[in-house]
Design a protein around this motif. Sequence first.
Motif, mmCIF file in Angstrom:
data_model
loop_
_atom_site.group_PDB
_atom_site.id
_atom_site.type_symbol
_atom_site.label_atom_id
_atom_site.label_comp_id
_atom_site.label_asym_id
_atom_site.label_seq_id
_atom_site.Cartn_x
_atom_site.Cartn_y
_atom_site.Cartn_z
ATOM 1 N N ILE A 72 1.266 -0.668 0.213
ATOM 2 C CA ILE A 72 -0.012 0.174 0.189
ATOM 3 C C ILE A 72 0.597 1.128 0.350
ATOM 4 N N GLN A 73 0.595 2.296 -0.828
ATOM 5 C CA GLN A 73 1.217 3.514 -1.507
ATOM 6 C C GLN A 73 0.289 4.897 -0.550
ATOM 7 N N ILE A 74 0.726 5.707 0.100
ATOM 8 C CA ILE A 74 -0.686 6.588 0.133
ATOM 9 C C ILE A 74 0.489 8.045 -0.474
ATOM 10 N N ASP A 75 -0.455 8.573 -1.946
ATOM 11 C CA ASP A 75 -0.377 9.158 -2.415
ATOM 12 C C ASP A 75 -0.052 10.724 -2.416
ATOM 13 N N LYS A 76 -1.809 10.512 -1.787
ATOM 14 C CA LYS A 76 -2.026 12.616 -1.089
ATOM 15 C C LYS A 76 -2.705 11.298 -0.114
ATOM 16 N N ASP A 77 -2.087 13.040 1.177
ATOM 17 C CA ASP A 77 -3.200 12.252 2.586
ATOM 18 C C ASP A 77 -2.751 13.703 3.576
ATOM 19 N N GLN A 78 -3.637 14.356 2.822
ATOM 20 C CA GLN A 78 -3.779 15.985 3.409
ATOM 21 C C GLN A 78 -5.333 16.028 4.909
ATOM 22 N N PRO A 79 -4.814 16.112 6.084
ATOM 23 C CA PRO A 79 -5.468 16.136 7.241
ATOM 24 C C PRO A 79 -6.600 16.717 7.275
ATOM 25 N N VAL A 80 -7.901 16.072 7.867
ATOM 26 C CA VAL A 80 -8.852 16.992 7.454
ATOM 27 C C VAL A 80 -9.377 18.293 8.314
ATOM 28 N N LEU A 91 -12.528 29.828 4.596
ATOM 29 C CA LEU A 91 -11.863 28.796 3.237
ATOM 30 C C LEU A 91 -13.120 29.003 2.291
ATOM 31 N N LYS A 92 -12.538 28.460 1.014
ATOM 32 C CA LYS A 92 -12.967 28.133 0.299
ATOM 33 C C LYS A 92 -13.654 26.728 -0.097
ATOM 34 N N PRO A 93 -14.584 26.122 -0.324
ATOM 35 C CA PRO A 93 -15.467 24.765 -1.068
ATOM 36 C C PRO A 93 -14.714 24.253 -1.156
ATOM 37 N N GLU A 94 -13.378 24.365 -1.820
ATOM 38 C CA GLU A 94 -12.349 23.103 -2.273
ATOM 39 C C GLU A 94 -11.363 23.200 -1.569
ATOM 40 N N GLN A 95 -11.341 24.218 -0.923
ATOM 41 C CA GLN A 95 -10.324 24.240 0.471
ATOM 42 C C GLN A 95 -10.288 23.089 2.415
ATOM 43 N N ILE A 96 -11.422 23.237 2.044
ATOM 44 C CA ILE A 96 -11.841 22.297 2.572
ATOM 45 C C ILE A 96 -11.493 20.371 2.790
ATOM 46 N N THR A 97 -11.382 19.740 3.617
ATOM 47 C CA THR A 97 -10.968 18.615 3.733
ATOM 48 C C THR A 97 -11.999 17.722 4.732
ATOM 49 N N GLN A 98 -12.379 16.624 4.108
ATOM 50 C CA GLN A 98 -13.580 16.016 5.601
ATOM 51 C C GLN A 98 -12.783 14.640 5.479
ATOM 52 N N ILE A 99 -12.724 14.096 4.754
ATOM 53 C CA ILE A 99 -11.973 12.965 4.353
ATOM 54 C C ILE A 99 -10.290 12.395 3.949
ATOM 55 N N GLY A 251 -26.870 25.825 -11.026
ATOM 56 C CA GLY A 251 -25.771 26.804 -10.118
ATOM 57 C C GLY A 251 -25.036 26.351 -9.104
ATOM 58 N N TRP A 252 -25.029 24.351 -9.288
ATOM 59 C CA TRP A 252 -24.565 24.029 -8.077
ATOM 60 C C TRP A 252 -23.089 23.839 -7.798
ATOM 61 N N ARG A 253 -22.737 24.292 -6.765
ATOM 62 C CA ARG A 253 -21.186 24.286 -5.903
ATOM 63 C C ARG A 253 -20.880 22.898 -5.508
ATOM 64 N N ASN A 254 -19.781 22.910 -5.194
ATOM 65 C CA ASN A 254 -19.395 21.508 -4.720
ATOM 66 C C ASN A 254 -19.370 21.301 -3.392
ATOM 67 N N VAL A 255 -20.700 21.684 -2.988
ATOM 68 C CA VAL A 255 -20.290 21.783 -1.403
ATOM 69 C C VAL A 255 -21.758 21.145 -1.221
ATOM 70 N N THR A 256 -21.960 21.064 0.273
ATOM 71 C CA THR A 256 -23.530 19.960 0.367
ATOM 72 C C THR A 256 -24.233 20.655 -0.555
ATOM 73 N N ARG A 257 -25.391 19.599 -0.999
ATOM 74 C CA ARG A 257 -26.351 20.084 -1.946
ATOM 75 C C ARG A 257 -27.707 19.494 -1.377
ATOM 76 N N LEU A 258 -28.585 20.572 -1.447
ATOM 77 C CA LEU A 258 -29.716 19.469 -0.683
ATOM 78 C C LEU A 258 -30.851 20.050 -1.999
ATOM 79 N N LEU A 259 -32.026 18.977 -2.209
ATOM 80 C CA LEU A 259 -32.959 19.149 -2.871
ATOM 81 C C LEU A 259 -34.285 19.174 -2.289
#
Length: 769
Positions: A72-80, A91-99, A251-259
């Motif tokens: 196993i090799q971890i290539d990208k490991d940015q902390p939450v 922070l912008k949505p793309e700057q937030i890490t949850q996983i 106009g969806w963004r890469n954030v939480t999307r509710l319909l």
Amino acid sequence: IMTEYRSLSNKILFIFVQPSPTDQSNIAINCASAGKKETEVWKAKSARCDDLQALSERRCPPGKIENPRGSIQIDKDQPVTNRKKDSPEKLKPEQITQIQPQKLSLTLRSGEPQTFSLKFKRAEDYPIDLYYLMDLSFSMKDDLENVKNLGTDLMKEMQGITSDFRIGFGSFVEKTVMPYISTTPARLLNPCTGNENCTSPFSYKNVLKLTNKGDEFNRLVSQQQISGNLDSPEGGFDAIMQVAVCEDQIGWRNVTRLLVFSTDAGFHFAGDGKLGGIVLPNDGKCHLENDMYTMSHYYDYPSIAHLVQKLSDHNIQTIFAVTNDFQPVYQELKNLIPKSAVGTLSSNSSNVIKLIIDAYNSLSSEVILENSRLPEGVSISYKSVCKNGVEGTGESGRKCSNISIGDEVSFQISVAAQKCPEDGKAEVIKIKPLGFNEEVEVVLNFICECECSALAEINSDKCDSGHGAFECGACKCKEGRIGRLCECSKDEVRTEDLDANCRKDNGTDICSNNGDCVCGTCECKKRENPAEAYSGTYCECDNFNCDRSNNKLCGGHGRCECRKCICDANYTGSACDCSLDKTSCLAKNGQICNGRGTCECGVCKCTDPKFQGPTCERACCPTCPCECFRDCVQCRAFETREKETCERDCSYFTMIKVKETKDLPQPTDQSFPLTHCKERDETTAGSTSPTASCPPGPDIIPIVLGVVAGIVLIGLALLLIWKLLMIIHDRREFAKFEKEKMNAKWDTGENPIYKSAVTTVVNPKYEGK
């Protein structure tokens, strides 16, 4: 499929193997060649793939063993992200890490799973996009009035959850064809009856693109008018599909999307379009022109599965706000759509804000992992470690519930390959939490060959003068060639001359019906269970048809070779079920079987009938102790036999004489089991003590007669009771019949509307002549 290759003298010994998934993780590939002495060792079993210990026992040099392992090799490991709502840094949505991690590379060996950890943490003050999709059929007229102020009111409520909130609005009615709407010119302008002023019917309209201006929402929604249609189910699925796939227009963004889907009716789905002559399946593409869906008359409604796929692909979480009458229908729909919720809408939508807040909290408190389509032969399993250390496996291992903002949960994910892909190329799978835009990219690399494959000799002389490549000590034959050394062509494989070499003792069975004859040599068939195998020159042997004991092959104390058990040390017998260990036969005095029996297979066989038990220490049997001691007691107490004979045969117990029975030791007075015996002594009763107790035996005849009489009397009593019940039942039924007969009254009067079928006509000219 495993194919063994073996040379006849001191040449190359090799095997070309693809091991089964159950044991490949412990298999190594052995040396490519061996000397003369090694050859002699390998003749019995020349498999080139085996566990490391077995290969060492076969004198394979360690330097010649290849045992590739996965990694196993971890290539990208940015902390939450540890984000706070009141933090000055936005922070912008793309700057937030949850996983975490975000990208890994797995090297997979067939049958050897690779396991990695995945961490998830809900970020505080995470942006939310909410799109309100409303049914504008006539029955929703009063609901529209309450939704007109939804924008600003919902903005205020959502400030307690996030500082970055946007809202949009869209509406739908129905497909603009018969029989869903009336297509008469007047009804196309105003589909409502009476003095109601309604707008023209439409399928779906995007009224307001996602915006952070609540007053703009209120202004545009206030301008909306109710429309109408003919049937009860609505075309909401068309609208949901367009909202999901038209990302730029919505106009969806890469954030939480509710319909939020608001309606008071059911829905049409795939196949219903045939009623209007629409047979083309929904294509799942965006068809908005001037914010209007233009292909409702051309494409059928989408299916539920199609909607599930698109909602998942675009990370949209759906909230069904429906009236109480349609709760059961949308609850079933919720079970089919992951990350969706159902809320009960009041008759006029006055509770819509509370409904949205509650549904959002329910959706955001659960994380469910899903993965993209797996390559053929690859499997994945999940194990969750949720809040308070609660663990889940199987399908429960994919999700964690009751997660609050700031809570961190983890998942153990195992990926395994059962075989290599045909092209051997790397594959990519993606794992993501449903309803979130973040995902983990997993690159799968496969170990399909050993390193020695790179040193292959093309058209090698070792493979029948160039009919194959010599690779890793084995011949890899060209197309049309076959055999250990590629010495045969496929056309020659089934000739009678070659088949004759595969028949044992000139019999009729080729390879004992357990294999195929290849180039005059038997290649044994493989079993589904990799631990079972055929062997031998003619495949006449196997390692699974030996005798069994306790449902275990060779009793679990040996191995099966050529249908015969080879027992472990201290075991013998056809099924290795006879132990040679005599420890279990030792009595308390240290003698084998107490000196009164023989030890056979670890069990005492008592030769003295007066003794029984595991070690022949227990006198006689537990159910007849008196009978066992009777002769010896008579012999020693009353001298019924010669003294020498009596002392020789009856010295195995201690005898104490007492004058009266009351002097006998009682069972309660002893620290060991004690049983009183009473036996009738007809031969020596006259010489016993006057106070001896000789109770008379029972009289059998009265007992037998009493039992027989009791059975007869009970039978007669039951018969009389049954007869009495039947008489009572018959009398009641007869009385009921007589009563009904008396109550029956028949009206014999004529029916006033009855007309006879006979008509009599008299000729007035007839004079009777």
